[in-house]
Design a protein around this motif. Structure first.
Motif, short mmCIF file in Angstrom:
data_model
loop_
_atom_site.label_atom_id
_atom_site.label_comp_id
_atom_site.label_asym_id
_atom_site.label_seq_id
_atom_site.Cartn_x
_atom_site.Cartn_y
_atom_site.Cartn_z
N PRO A 66 0.83 -1.20 0.00
CA PRO A 66 0.00 0.00 0.00
C PRO A 66 0.87 1.25 0.00
CG PRO A 66 -0.16 -1.15 2.13
CD PRO A 66 0.79 -1.93 1.29
N GLY A 68 0.71 5.67 0.04
CA GLY A 68 0.01 6.94 0.09
C GLY A 68 0.81 7.97 -0.69
N GLY A 69 1.28 9.00 0.00
CA GLY A 69 2.04 10.06 -0.66
C GLY A 69 3.49 9.70 -0.90
N ASN A 70 3.91 8.53 -0.41
CA ASN A 70 5.30 8.06 -0.55
C ASN A 70 6.30 9.04 0.03
OD1 ASN A 70 7.34 6.30 -1.19
ND2 ASN A 70 7.40 6.80 -3.37
N THR A 71 5.96 9.61 1.17
CA THR A 71 6.90 10.50 1.86
C THR A 71 7.50 9.83 3.10
OG1 THR A 71 5.24 11.45 3.35
CG2 THR A 71 5.51 12.51 1.21
N GLY A 72 7.13 8.58 3.34
CA GLY A 72 7.63 7.86 4.51
C GLY A 72 9.15 7.79 4.49
N GLN A 139 -0.46 11.40 2.81
CA GLN A 139 -1.91 11.20 2.79
C GLN A 139 -2.40 10.65 4.13
OE1 GLN A 139 -2.55 8.63 -0.59
NE2 GLN A 139 -1.70 10.11 -2.04
N SER A 145 -1.22 5.01 9.03
CA SER A 145 -0.47 3.74 9.04
C SER A 145 0.92 3.88 9.66
CB SER A 145 -0.34 3.19 7.62
OG SER A 145 -1.64 2.94 7.11
N THR A 146 1.44 5.12 9.70
CA THR A 146 2.72 5.33 10.39
C THR A 146 2.51 6.00 11.75
OG1 THR A 146 2.99 7.45 9.25
CG2 THR A 146 4.09 5.57 8.26
N GLY A 149 3.48 11.89 13.67
CA GLY A 149 3.45 12.85 14.79
C GLY A 149 3.41 14.27 14.27
N ILE A 205 -6.25 0.66 4.81
CA ILE A 205 -7.16 1.71 5.28
C ILE A 205 -7.70 2.45 4.07
CG2 ILE A 205 -7.30 3.86 6.60
CD1 ILE A 205 -4.97 2.69 8.34
N GLU A 417 8.51 8.22 15.54
CA GLU A 417 7.35 8.61 14.73
C GLU A 417 7.44 8.15 13.28
OE1 GLU A 417 7.03 12.90 14.73
OE2 GLU A 417 8.94 13.15 13.71
N ASN A 454 2.12 -6.06 2.44
CA ASN A 454 3.41 -5.42 2.74
C ASN A 454 4.46 -6.34 3.36
OD1 ASN A 454 4.65 -3.07 2.13
ND2 ASN A 454 3.85 -1.89 3.85
#
Ligand SMILES: Cc1cc2nc3c(=O)[nH]c(=O)nc-3n(C[C@H](O)[C@H](O)[C@H](O)COP(=O)(O)OP(=O)(O)OC[C@H]3O[C@@H](n4cnc5c(N)ncnc54)[C@H](O)[C@@H]3O)c2cc1C
Length: 466
Positions: A66, A68-72, A139, A145-146, A149, A205, A417, A454
């Motif tokens: 999965p 989202g914005g791929n900023t993890g 997102q 999901s992370t 914070g 989610i 975080e 994942n």
């Protein structure tokens, strides 16, 4: 029917990306440290489509990553090596479904950027408080999901504290409808909690119901110069003592970190960025800041200070902190760490990290910044001047485990975080108790017995732990 053809039948030609150049940005993490191929990128538009994708992947034994914005920052949302995987991007699931001012809640789909949730709340005269430098791209689904914070956890808590309900697609394709706006609900296990911070390993989610807060009417921000982390902690305690929960932001930056974020208005060995918010529309926060900073300057815990005199100045001060991660990346990047320690050990953490680097990796440059009021700092290590990040490859593991070991020895955490993803698996194996890992594996087995969601993230393989 072959897998990709079946996927295209389900989502249409525009709902599936298969060409290498179209997949590339989805396959690479934010810092460009990891890139492995996926079979395709799926772009569903609705929860029912997500459910059908899960069933299709289960039938073809293809794992789902999965995204989202791929900023993890721990490579949780990008593929691992040598595994047939589909990236399921939530980019097209970006509808705000409902905003309920009587319930002080908002229901939005997983792909809505966090900043858009905040804007929608602000337009309605409410506050959605989770805020960080990447929140224009990150997102809702990824942030939940992370358990992200950000800079206002101090007063409002992290993502977990905002979630009232979730809608989740499970590993058999069933849709779990948990989108309740109930602040209280003690009807057995609180199932939504299992998915928050699970990094997409237990379910997908698709939407969330979030708590909204009253919007502050007045805010005052100040940048304060201090001599050390110990002084910064003393100053934090003093402000917290008088402002209580009205102290909504307390960010720490050493001088080298500050220089990556911009040009500070004055020089100091370290800085504290403070913000006080008030629900009344008067000058109270500004007066409070002035009073507490006058005392700090007189007592010597602060060496210099500026209080923003306008909304624009306030944003400029916040921008100095916000731009540090991008400035660090532009300057060549760093070995990133995301530790937390009890507040009373914060100054020890910084002192021990500084002496560890000076002693074992002289020349490496520390870039320390973060959420001081939450006991959470990013103790990042840059290569010696003139060298590239690649020069640290031979000592990378030693540096990271050294910093993490200090945090753990002080009663802290090696990931405050950002989560675990692919990058923190060895720390999980090293520091998480066998009982904790066993419970996590049993949870995974119960929710996703085929290991569809994942793989290779969050839970270290058994052999790493042995
Ligand atoms: C400049 C910068 C500053 C940052 N500052 C902070 C900060 O101050 N505080 C903080 O906490 N974090 C910070 N982060 C990292 C932060 O964790 C991520 O930005 C954000 O939480 C992840 O959201 P995303 O949509 O980009 O998720 P992604 O990166 O796409 O994914 C993150 C994880 O969630 C999973 N996932 C994504 N969507 C779903 C879904 N719908 N269902 C199930 N699983 C899903 C992915 O598989 C992955 O494991 C920062 C990042 C950057 C780049």
């Amino acid at each position: 029917m072959p897998f990709v053809a079946a996927l295209k039948t389900l989502l249409g030609e525009h709902g599936v990306l298969t060409e290498a150049q179209d997949r590339a940005a989805f396959e690479r993490d934010w810092r460009g440290l990891v890139q492995h191929p996926a079979l395709a990128v799926a772009l569903p538009k609705a929860t029912e489509q997500v459910s059908e994708i899960v069933k299709l992947c289960a039938a073809h034994n293809i794992a789902i990553v999965p995204q989202g914005g791929n900023t993890g920052l721990v490579a949780g949302g990008v593929p691992i090596a040598n595994t047939p995987q589909l990236i399921l991007s939530f980019n097209r699931m970006n509808t705000i479904r409902a905003l309920d001012l009587e319930a002080d809640s908002i229901i939005a789909e997983a792909g809505v950027p966090l900043a858009r949730v905040r804007e929608a709340a602000a337009t309605a005269g409410r506050l959605f408080p989770v805020s960080f430098a990447a929140d224009g791209t990150a997102q809702l689904g990824g942030a939940i999901s992370t358990n992200a914070g950000g800079v206002q956890v101090l007063s409002y808590g992290n993502m977990r504290a905002q979630v009232l309900g979730l809608e989740v697609v499970l590993a058999d394709g069933a849709i779990w409808h948990g989108l309740h706006a109930l602040p209280k609900d003690n009807t057995g296990y609180d199932l939504k909690q299992v998915f928050i911070g699970a990094e997409g390993t237990l379910g997908l989610i698709t939407a969330a119901c979030l708590r909204l807060h009253p919007a502050p009417r007045a805010m005052a921000a100040a940048l304060v110069g201090t001599g050390s982390a110990a002084q910064a902690m003393a100053l934090f305690r003093a402000v917290r003592q008088v402002a209580g929960p009205a102290l909504t932001l307390c960010e720490f930056m050493t001088a080298p970190a500050m220089q990556l974020g911009g040009t500070p208005p004055f020089a100091a060995p370290a800085y504290l960025l403070l913000e006080i918010s008030a629900l009344e529309d008067d000058a109270t926060p500004q007066a409070l800041l002035e009073r507490v900073l006058a005392t700090a300057l007189a007592e010597g815990t602060a060496s210099d200070a500026v209080i923003a005199q306008s909304g624009q100045q306030r944003l400029a001060l916040l921008g100095l902190r916000e731009h540090i991660p991008e400035g660090e990346l532009a300057a060549g990047g760093a070995l990133k760490h995301d530790i937390a320690v009890p507040l009373g050990r914060m100054a020890d953490m910084v002192a021990q990290a500084e002496s560890f680097i000076a002693q074992h990796h002289p020349g490496c440059r520390l870039n320390i910044f973060g959420h001081l009021g939450d006991g959470n700092l990013h103790i990042n290590v840059r290569p010696p001047s003139g060298q590239s990040l690649a020069a640290l490859t031979p000592v990378k593991a030693a540096i990271t485990s050294g910093i993490e070991a200090i945090a753990v020895s002080l009663g802290g955490s090696f990931s405050a975080e950002h989560g675990i993803g692919q990058f923190r698996l060895s720390a999980m194996a090293a520091y998480k108790s066998p009982e904790s890992l066993d419970l996590m594996r049993r949870l995974k087995q119960a929710f996703d017995p085929a290991g569809l969601f994942n793989p290779g993230k969050t839970i270290p393989p058994e052999r790493l732990h042995d």
